[in-house]
Motif scaffolding. Structure first.
Motif, PDB file in Angstrom:
ATOM      1  N   HIS A   1      21.332 -11.172   4.298  1.00  0.00           N
ATOM      2  CA  HIS A   1      21.718 -10.379   3.130  1.00  0.00           C
ATOM      3  C   HIS A   1      20.690  -9.275   2.982  1.00  0.00           C
ATOM      4  N   ALA A   2      21.126  -8.023   3.042  1.00  0.00           N
ATOM      5  CA  ALA A   2      20.190  -6.896   3.055  1.00  0.00           C
ATOM      6  C   ALA A   2      19.714  -6.496   1.668  1.00  0.00           C
ATOM      7  N   ALA A   3      20.641  -6.400   0.706  1.00  0.00           N
ATOM      8  CA  ALA A   3      20.270  -5.863  -0.604  1.00  0.00           C
ATOM      9  C   ALA A   3      21.267  -6.293  -1.665  1.00  0.00           C
ATOM     10  N   ASP A   4      20.790  -6.329  -2.902  1.00  0.00           N
ATOM     11  CA  ASP A   4      21.660  -6.605  -4.045  1.00  0.00           C
ATOM     12  C   ASP A   4      21.943  -5.298  -4.783  1.00  0.00           C
ATOM     13  N   PHE A   5      22.995  -5.292  -5.570  1.00  0.00           N
ATOM     14  CA  PHE A   5      23.291  -4.126  -6.390  1.00  0.00           C
ATOM     15  C   PHE A   5      22.169  -3.931  -7.413  1.00  0.00           C
ATOM     16  N   ASP A   6      21.762  -2.669  -7.596  1.00  0.00           N
ATOM     17  CA  ASP A   6      20.699  -2.316  -8.559  1.00  0.00           C
ATOM     18  C   ASP A   6      19.382  -3.012  -8.238  1.00  0.00           C
ATOM     19  N   SER A   7      19.032  -3.124  -6.946  1.00  0.00           N
ATOM     20  CA  SER A   7      17.817  -3.841  -6.567  1.00  0.00           C
ATOM     21  C   SER A   7      16.802  -2.909  -5.916  1.00  0.00           C
ATOM     22  N   THR A   8      15.552  -3.383  -5.810  1.00  0.00           N
ATOM     23  CA  THR A   8      14.518  -2.604  -5.145  1.00  0.00           C
ATOM     24  C   THR A   8      14.775  -2.523  -3.646  1.00  0.00           C
ATOM     25  N   GLU A   9      15.403  -3.578  -3.069  1.00  0.00           N
ATOM     26  CA  GLU A   9      15.722  -3.537  -1.647  1.00  0.00           C
ATOM     27  C   GLU A   9      16.678  -2.383  -1.352  1.00  0.00           C
ATOM     28  N   THR A  10      17.631  -2.198  -2.251  1.00  0.00           N
ATOM     29  CA  THR A  10      18.577  -1.104  -2.082  1.00  0.00           C
ATOM     30  C   THR A  10      17.851   0.233  -2.084  1.00  0.00           C
ATOM     31  N   GLN A  11      16.850   0.370  -2.956  1.00  0.00           N
ATOM     32  CA  GLN A  11      16.092   1.614  -3.036  1.00  0.00           C
ATOM     33  C   GLN A  11      15.330   1.880  -1.742  1.00  0.00           C
ATOM     34  N   VAL A  12      14.782   0.809  -1.134  1.00  0.00           N
ATOM     35  CA  VAL A  12      14.033   0.964   0.111  1.00  0.00           C
ATOM     36  C   VAL A  12      14.952   1.458   1.217  1.00  0.00           C
ATOM     37  N   PHE A  13      16.085   0.766   1.396  1.00  0.00           N
ATOM     38  CA  PHE A  13      17.037   1.189   2.415  1.00  0.00           C
ATOM     39  C   PHE A  13      17.588   2.577   2.091  1.00  0.00           C
ATOM     40  N   GLY A  14      17.845   2.827   0.811  1.00  0.00           N
ATOM     41  CA  GLY A  14      18.373   4.116   0.402  1.00  0.00           C
ATOM     42  C   GLY A  14      17.414   5.245   0.738  1.00  0.00           C
ATOM     43  N   GLU A  15      16.120   5.011   0.529  1.00  0.00           N
ATOM     44  CA  GLU A  15      15.103   6.021   0.849  1.00  0.00           C
ATOM     45  C   GLU A  15      15.123   6.341   2.341  1.00  0.00           C
ATOM     46  N   ILE A  16      15.222   5.313   3.172  1.00  0.00           N
ATOM     47  CA  ILE A  16      15.236   5.526   4.617  1.00  0.00           C
ATOM     48  C   ILE A  16      16.475   6.313   5.036  1.00  0.00           C
ATOM     49  N   MET A  17      17.643   5.875   4.544  1.00  0.00           N
ATOM     50  CA  MET A  17      18.891   6.535   4.937  1.00  0.00           C
ATOM     51  C   MET A  17      18.929   7.980   4.431  1.00  0.00           C
ATOM     52  N   GLU A  18      18.497   8.189   3.189  1.00  0.00           N
ATOM     53  CA  GLU A  18      18.465   9.543   2.641  1.00  0.00           C
ATOM     54  C   GLU A  18      17.506  10.417   3.440  1.00  0.00           C
ATOM     55  N   GLY A  19      16.366   9.822   3.810  1.00  0.00           N
ATOM     56  CA  GLY A  19      15.379  10.560   4.582  1.00  0.00           C
ATOM     57  C   GLY A  19      15.916  10.992   5.928  1.00  0.00           C
ATOM     58  N   VAL A  20      16.544  10.066   6.640  1.00  0.00           N
ATOM     59  CA  VAL A  20      17.107  10.382   7.953  1.00  0.00           C
ATOM     60  C   VAL A  20      18.214  11.416   7.816  1.00  0.00           C
ATOM     61  N   ALA A  21      19.095  11.240   6.831  1.00  0.00           N
ATOM     62  CA  ALA A  21      20.211  12.162   6.638  1.00  0.00           C
ATOM     63  C   ALA A  21      19.718  13.579   6.359  1.00  0.00           C
ATOM     64  N   SER A  22      18.661  13.690   5.549  1.00  0.00           N
ATOM     65  CA  SER A  22      18.174  15.020   5.176  1.00  0.00           C
ATOM     66  C   SER A  22      17.468  15.712   6.339  1.00  0.00           C
ATOM     67  N   ILE A  23      16.629  14.984   7.077  1.00  0.00           N
ATOM     68  CA  ILE A  23      15.872  15.644   8.150  1.00  0.00           C
ATOM     69  C   ILE A  23      16.736  15.997   9.343  1.00  0.00           C
ATOM     70  N   VAL A  24      17.786  15.206   9.588  1.00  0.00           N
ATOM     71  CA  VAL A  24      18.671  15.511  10.703  1.00  0.00           C
ATOM     72  C   VAL A  24      19.659  16.608  10.321  1.00  0.00           C
ATOM     73  N   GLY A  25      20.058  16.650   9.038  1.00  0.00           N
ATOM     74  CA  GLY A  25      21.062  17.615   8.598  1.00  0.00           C
ATOM     75  C   GLY A  25      20.508  18.949   8.155  1.00  0.00           C
ATOM     76  N   ASP A  26      19.241  19.000   7.723  1.00  0.00           N
ATOM     77  CA  ASP A  26      18.682  20.252   7.198  1.00  0.00           C
ATOM     78  C   ASP A  26      18.267  21.198   8.327  1.00  0.00           C
ATOM     79  N   PRO A  27      18.340  22.527   8.092  1.00  0.00           N
ATOM     80  CA  PRO A  27      17.942  23.498   9.113  1.00  0.00           C
ATOM     81  C   PRO A  27      16.467  23.352   9.476  1.00  0.00           C
ATOM     82  N   ASN A  28      16.174  23.498  10.761  1.00  0.00           N
ATOM     83  CA  ASN A  28      14.812  23.399  11.263  1.00  0.00           C
ATOM     84  C   ASN A  28      14.587  24.545  12.237  1.00  0.00           C
ATOM     85  N   LEU A  29      13.584  25.392  11.974  1.00  0.00           N
ATOM     86  CA  LEU A  29      13.335  26.558  12.819  1.00  0.00           C
ATOM     87  C   LEU A  29      13.111  26.182  14.279  1.00  0.00           C
TER      88      LEU A  29
END
Length: 497
Positions: free
Chosen positions: A189-217
């Motif tokens: 079980h990875a995470a519960d709704f409204d949990s700190t585990e969700t925030q940890v995974f969310g931070e990683i996924m958001e981080g990867v999504a932003s750095i891969v999707g954002d323009p890079n010179l």
């Protein structure tokens, strides 16, 4: 970075551009396109929503369009005919990827099945995906694990209904996707709704999504790669590293359990198959790094695309009440009041049509993953030089009035006619997951997760949009990234029947 380094970098950009531009265009019949500005080329024409900007330019310059993004020459494909030339006729030429600098973090580009060049390692990893991870037998064996996580989603939504609380559809689908994947892959079980585990995974996924999707010179001017001026690679190392530690620890724990416990009982998850692969090193010749990076691909790619797709499905259904009513009626007639199981999916043709229509309007990867020309080649009568980056605008093809009648309308019925168009890489009008040998390896898993999550949310439940969420705004406000998301989260009140 000191001033001298910056001046050297700027000078290098100018020299590289001049040399490249002259070399790439001299004596060649390149695809038409807007005239590039000095140095930056056509970069300023991309905007914050490149899939839309490129679609507009293609209406002027045609379905095979050439642009310069800095010193990177790129050809944009926006028709099924040209896409077929890329993925079928010239598949061998365009088999490898053009890889953004962020993906070079932790050497992911060299080990990832999604990004590495085609060779023996790639073929072995694809074979493992097909025969071990996403085979019908493997997915059937882990179905019970997924049912438990879907029940958790149902309980959460019903609790929100009891409390008169709106559900953030993206957040709920993100947590559920994590748990579905964690259960299928690791029996955890990875995470519960409204949990700190969700925030940890969310931070990683958001981080990867932003750095891969954002323009890079560095992606537009490769000479800048050693400098990492925007810190993109450094951030990617951080987020990729965190995810690799998580999956690496789970893999090691399972290996230790199997070796130390003589009474160990085999689990019905996909990690068991991957440990078998490592134990059969003479046959597969893969290392622990191959497996951990494969798991990184599955987790990050699967979580982002599935979460985004569920939110778009619910967005379309909640503003098209007549289509939702038809879908609910089909679910009722086939399933009744019981819980839906994965074997029900093929019995639901309208449900399948809804998914196809959402993929047409909101493909998970609007420009697909870029390809690269391995040699000089002719496509559509034009010269494509070796090294050219190829982007296929699946979003534009899904909204092309020359292909689809009333392309901006949500009409699942268009997929119920005699001509059966599918999204599995054979019909080039609809290729949200790519086509050819490098089509998304997790497509069979996605085909199970999306309908099951959607059915959990709508079967025997009604929904009401949050006050202020105007129906006409649901399609507006896209946010470009690995997948095109809604710019504002979809929130709605669940109502138990």
């Amino acid at each position: 970075m000191d001033l001298n380094t910056i001046l050297i970098a700027v000078a290098a950009i100018i020299v590289t551009y001049v040399v490249f531009f002259r070399k790439s265009s001299k004596g060649k019949n390149l695809p038409p396109g807007p005239y590039p500005l000095p140095i930056v080329g056509n970069m300023l024409q991309l905007g914050t929503k490149p899939h839309q900007s490129l679609a507009k330019l293609a209406k002027i310059h045609g379905p095979l369009m050439g642009l310069h993004f800095g010193s990177v020459y790129t050809v944009i494909v926006t028709s099924p005919e040209m896409a077929k030339e890329i993925f079928v006729k010239n598949d061998q030429v365009f088999i490898n990827r053009s890889v953004v600098e962020a993906v070079h973090a932790t050497d992911h580009n060299k080990i990832s099945v999604a990004f590495m060049d085609v060779g023996n390692e790639w073929r072995t990893l694809r074979r493992i995906c097909k025969e071990k991870i996403f085979s019908v037998q493997s997915l059937e064996a882990s179905q019970v694990l997924r049912q438990e996580k879907l029940q958790k989603l149902r309980e959460y939504v019903e609790k929100c209904s009891d409390n008169g609380r709106a559900v953030d559809i993206r957040e709920a689908s993100f947590v559920t996707t994590l748990n579905l994947m964690a259960a299928t892959l690791f029996s955890i079980h990875a995470a519960d709704f409204d949990s700190t585990e969700t925030q940890v995974f969310g931070e990683i996924m958001e981080g990867v999504a932003s750095i891969v999707g954002d323009p890079n010179l560095a992606d537009y001017f490769p000479i800048l790669k050693p400098f990492d001026l925007q810190g993109v690679k450094k951030k990617a190392e951080k987020y990729f590293g965190k995810m690799l530690v998580i999956v690496g620890d789970l893999l090691k724990k399972r290996q230790d359990e199997r070796r130390s416990n003589p009474k160990y009982v085999m689990k019905k998850d996909l990690l068991e198959s991957l440990v078998d692969v490592l134990d059969q090193s003479s046959e597969y010749q893969l290392t622990t790094e191959h497996i951990t990076h494969l798991l990184l691909d599955l987790f990050v790619g699967g979580a982002e695309t599935t979460t985004t797709s569920v939110e778009w499905i619910m967005s379309e259904l909640l503003v098209n009440a007549d289509k939702l009513a038809i879908l609910k009626k089909e679910l009722k007639s086939v399933i009744g009041d019981r819980t839906m199981v994965e074997s029900d999916i093929p019995k639901l043709p309208y449900f399948e049509a809804v998914l196809k229509e959402v993929f047409r309007l909101h493909p998970p990867g609007p420009l697909l993953l870029p390809r690269k020309a391995g040699q000089d080649v002719k496509v559509g009568g034009y010269d494509i030089p070796k090294g050219t980056q190829i982007l296929v605008n699946a979003w534009a093809m899904g909204r092309d009035p020359a292909i689809w009648k009333n392309p901006e309308a949500f009409e699942p019925e268009r997929f119920l006619g005699e001509k059966k168009i599918d999204y599995k890489g054979q019909d080039f009008e609809l290729i949200p997951f790519g086509a050819g040998r490098r089509i998304c390896p997790g497509l069979s898993f996605e085909n199970r997760m999306l309908p099951m999550m959607t059915a959990t949310l709508i079967h025997n439940l009604d929904w009401k949009l949050e006050i202020g969420a105007e129906e006409g705004d649901v399609h507006r406000g896209e946010r470009f990234g690995i997948a095109v998301r809604r710019s504002t989260p979809l929130k709605a009140f669940p109502i138990k029947k």
